[in-house]
Every structure is written in C-alpha cells, then in structure tokens.
Design a protein around this motif. Sequence first.
Motif, mmCIF file in Angstrom:
data_model
loop_
_atom_site.group_PDB
_atom_site.id
_atom_site.type_symbol
_atom_site.label_atom_id
_atom_site.label_comp_id
_atom_site.label_asym_id
_atom_site.label_seq_id
_atom_site.Cartn_x
_atom_site.Cartn_y
_atom_site.Cartn_z
ATOM 1 N N LYS A 19 0.835 -1.204 0.000
ATOM 2 C CA LYS A 19 0.000 0.000 0.000
ATOM 3 C C LYS A 19 0.869 1.254 0.000
ATOM 4 N N GLU A 104 6.336 7.008 6.179
ATOM 5 C CA GLU A 104 6.346 5.635 6.702
ATOM 6 C C GLU A 104 7.787 5.212 7.026
ATOM 7 N N ILE A 112 9.673 3.907 15.402
ATOM 8 C CA ILE A 112 9.278 2.531 15.719
ATOM 9 C C ILE A 112 10.495 1.657 16.051
ATOM 10 N N TRP B 126 -1.032 -2.155 25.068
ATOM 11 C CA TRP B 126 -0.051 -1.884 24.007
ATOM 12 C C TRP B 126 0.756 -3.147 23.676
ATOM 13 N N TRP B 130 0.985 -4.945 20.239
ATOM 14 C CA TRP B 130 2.320 -4.877 19.614
ATOM 15 C C TRP B 130 2.832 -6.260 19.259
ATOM 16 N N LYS B 131 2.643 -7.218 20.174
ATOM 17 C CA LYS B 131 3.201 -8.556 19.956
ATOM 18 C C LYS B 131 2.161 -9.559 19.442
ATOM 19 N N TRP B 302 -2.724 3.676 4.340
ATOM 20 C CA TRP B 302 -1.447 3.159 4.851
ATOM 21 C C TRP B 302 -1.483 1.634 4.887
ATOM 22 N N ASN B 303 -0.292 1.068 5.140
ATOM 23 C CA ASN B 303 -0.223 -0.365 5.430
ATOM 24 C C ASN B 303 -0.925 -0.627 6.742
ATOM 25 N N TRP B 304 -1.710 -1.677 6.793
ATOM 26 C CA TRP B 304 -2.353 -2.035 8.061
ATOM 27 C C TRP B 304 -2.625 -3.520 8.115
ATOM 28 N N LYS B 311 7.084 -2.903 12.621
ATOM 29 C CA LYS B 311 8.058 -2.200 11.779
ATOM 30 C C LYS B 311 7.572 -2.058 10.335
ATOM 31 N N LYS B 312 6.756 -3.006 9.906
ATOM 32 C CA LYS B 312 6.294 -2.988 8.513
ATOM 33 C C LYS B 312 5.138 -2.031 8.297
ATOM 34 N N GLU B 313 4.600 -1.499 9.377
ATOM 35 C CA GLU B 313 3.469 -0.572 9.262
ATOM 36 C C GLU B 313 3.604 0.488 10.342
ATOM 37 N N ALA B 314 4.617 1.331 10.167
ATOM 38 C CA ALA B 314 5.002 2.288 11.203
ATOM 39 C C ALA B 314 3.861 3.236 11.562
ATOM 40 N N ARG B 315 3.173 3.756 10.560
ATOM 41 C CA ARG B 315 2.116 4.740 10.848
ATOM 42 C C ARG B 315 0.962 4.095 11.601
ATOM 43 N N SER B 317 1.165 1.382 13.553
ATOM 44 C CA SER B 317 1.628 1.052 14.909
ATOM 45 C C SER B 317 1.719 2.294 15.774
ATOM 46 N N LEU B 318 2.209 3.384 15.178
ATOM 47 C CA LEU B 318 2.338 4.623 15.954
ATOM 48 C C LEU B 318 0.956 5.160 16.337
ATOM 49 N N THR B 321 -0.347 3.290 19.276
ATOM 50 C CA THR B 321 0.442 3.629 20.459
ATOM 51 C C THR B 321 -0.029 4.962 21.040
#
Lengths: 118, 405
Positions: A19, A104, A112, B126, B130-131, B302-304, B311-315, B317-318, B321
């Motif tokens: 994406k 990202e 991250i 969280w 997260w895990k 975004w990636n979700w 790490k593969k979907e920083a936005r 995950s952030l 958080t």
Amino acid sequence: MDLVRDCLDKQVVDRHGHKMGRVDGIVIEVGDGRQPNVLAIEVGSACQASRLHSRLVKMVKSISKWCGVVNHDPFRLPWSKIVCAEIEVIAGVEAEKTPALAWELWLRKNVIARFPLT
Amino acid sequence: MKKLLEISLGIVTSVGGFLEIGSISTAAQAGADFGFQLIWAILLGGLCIIFLVEQAGRLAAVSGHTLTSAIRERFGFNYFFILFIVLNLVTLLVLGAELGGVCVALELSSGIGFQWWAVPVALLVWLLIWKGTFGFIEKGVSILGLVTLSFIVGAFMMKPNWHSVIGGAVPSLPAHDKSHYWFVAVSILGASISPYLFFFYSAGAIEDHWTEDYIGVNRVIASTGMSFGSLISVAVLVLGALVFPPRGLHADHYSQLALLLQDALGHWGFILFVLSLGIACLGAALEITLEVAYFAAQGFGWNWSENQPPKKEARFSLTYTVVILLGALIVLTGIDPLKITIMSMALTAATLPLSIVPFLILMNDRNYLEEYTNGWLSNGVVILIILIAFVLAVVSIPLQILGGG
C-alpha cells in the motif's frame, strides 16, 4: 472510465501489492480545443489538505518541510504507470523508492525502531 | 466442518466480546432506577447492531473493502475526514472508559486506587497489540470474556418475576424522572450501537480473508452472537433491578456495580464480577484501540494489519500507540470511569447518523455488493436505525443536561 467513481480515493498499491496511499487527486491537462488529458494521480497529505481547504496546504507543506521528511508532497504518479483495477489502483513502481512512503520510512527508522520489543 | 467450527468460534467471540463497561453500567443503571422497564432499549439496540454488523461483514466479504475504505471511496475525502475526527474523538472517550473499567476491576481486587493502574493497563494493552496477532486479540480475549455469562447464571439464580421481565420488552412510559428515563434509554442505545463494533468487524473480515463464501457464516455469527450478547446485557439489567433498589442505590458509582452478582453467588459473585468487568473491558479496549488505527490506516491508505510486525506498518503502529497513551491520560485525570462511560455513550448516540447513513447508500451499490445488495427488510431496518440515530443525535445532549445527573 468514470474517473471519480473508478479512480479517485481508491487505494494505491505498488507492483508488489504494497500500500502506498490513496488517490488523493487527479491531474488533468486542459488545452484549447483539445480533449482533456489525464496526466497523473496525486498522493499525499498536501493534496488531502487542499480538498479540505486551500489554506491548509501551506500549513501541511510547512510541517513536512520542517520535519525534513517529505520532499515531493503531493507525489505525482504518471498516468501511464497506473492501472485501475476492481479494488485498487495499481502503480507500476516500487513503493519504498517513491516519496509516497517517505513518512512511513522516516517513522520506521526514527520512531518505531527505537521502541522496545520491536 | 471447517465452516461449522468458524461459526462456533465466531459466535463464542461475539458473545464473549459483546459486554463492555458501557453495556454493563447503562444496563445496571437502567435496572436500578426503572426496574425491568428499559429491557426494550437493550433489545432494540441489539436488533440494530445485528443488522449493522451483518451488513458491514457482507460488504467486506463481497467487495473486499472495509467499511472505512468504502466510505472514503464512495463519499470522498472530506466526509471521511469529518467522520474520522468526530468518531474517533468520541471513541477515544469510550477507550478511556474501557481502560478505566479494567482499572476499576483491579482496584476492586487490590484496593489500590484505579488511577494507579492506568499506566500498567495501558502498557498491557499496548504489549498485547504490539506482539499479538489479530486471531489472538479477537478470539483469545473474547473466549476469556465468556466469564460474562456468569451474569446470566446470576440472573436465573435471583429468580426474578419472569412475567415482569418479559413485560419490560414492551416500551412503556416511566412513572417518574422522565428525562432521566430517556437519558438512560439513549445511553443504552449508544452503548449497543457502538460504531467501533461494526468498523472493527468489517476490518476483521478482511484480516480473516472472508470471501463471498462467508456470507452465510457472517449472517449466523452476527445474528446469533449479537443476540446472545444482548441477553447478557438484559441479565445485567435484571440483576440491577433486583440488587440495587432494596439497598436504595442507583448504580451511580462504580464500586456499587460490584454488588451485581453478590446476592446470587456470594463471594464468588464478587470474584466473577471483577473478572467479567476486567476481561470484558480489556477486550473492548483492545478492539477500540485497533479500530481507531484501522480507521486511520484504511482511510489514508497506509499499510495495516494486526498480523504484520509493527516495523512494517510504522504509521499504523504509531497510531495505536498514541491512542493508548491518550486513553490512559483520560484515566489519569481521575474522573470517575462510570461518569466518563455514561457521557461517552450519550455522545456516541449523538454522532451515530454520520456513521450509519453511509450504510444505506453502500449496501445498495452493485459496484460493491453485486447481487448481494440489501433486500427490502435490511433497507427498512437501516432506515429505521437512521431515524433512531437522528432522534438520538438531537435528544442525547439535551437529555444529558436534563437527566444525566
């Protein structure tokens, strides 16, 4: 094709299915006595802001510049590299090599990655 | 056989994940103040959420779009953005209430004030997101949530007058405190028709790779799961009606809620209540947190996926958080979680039209649903829900002022 129905606001994915945003804008060239020509699609927060209010664009660009994250906002993808599929718009590019994923990647590296248990 | 297992697991998940602090507190308060008279509100809310959840699941299964994604495409960026802001501001308040519910459960069991638990509980939520994977969040915590069935056991053990209980299914006017009666009714509907439920459900359908083959599965899970879930809320109301009035209590402080199961089950009742409250609110907090992150990620493209490493979907995950952090800050203010709950339920009701009106258009769009568009019954119910939503939107805030105290 109905550009608004079949393209605008659709999910954009790269050639691997990753994406890279949504079609936030469509760039059309209008010349004298010629058919309008679709040049590119736009992806990015500045384009989104322009759809809300023109004054927000400057603010969004300033934030991006201040953070030093996004250099080309909105990012334009040439129409020649686009295929509008049923669910998504497929772009013939590598997402991570385009400015579309600048935020990202910046967040991945600077935020991250520093979290515990990552 | 595989489908049967999925249906069973889906129903268990829906039942175990149905109850949360909003449904517990509004049902308990309704029982305390108006006996069985507001059972109709729970049933009406249950009926509405069955139809909305089924439609959200059908949309995802047939079109491959989550509800958020379809709203962004069909209604454009501006509508999505307004919904994003309004819905998520209210949802944040609901998250604060749910985190507060877990903290209250911990206070009841430890004696340590609920605010002190805000940070550890936020960290736990969280860490689990997260895990964890989507299956773990969706099924693991919801299966533990089956402990909330103890409310049904408790209600049966209290031997209520079943004739009166059934009578509560028919709407009737109160003999006293009319504005408070309608305020509680609105709050019950706000707790039942929670937008996060159907947005999360449609994201879950995509996470679980549903296709057209799952239309039947979706229908059974939505109708059976949500029906049983509503019955647990009715059981809480019945318990509230039998436990609080003899003590002269109004279920207006969270410490009073701990009495719900004590008459029926003694000390075990207290333990089961604490477990039910803690697990139900933890499950809801996880779902709400994810829903806000899903909403942002799907709307902005975004990636979700809860199944991918952060790490593969920083936005994405952030976002969750930050959402957890904001939810914890609400608890840290020390405001009574029950007050936050009642207020957030009324605000949820006030914002319902924004998230429900799109159903009517999307569910009749053949570009998305092909031959699975709504029939006359589903459209009729959606129109009814939209009418209810507009009435709730108009009356919820004035009622909060008049009858919220």
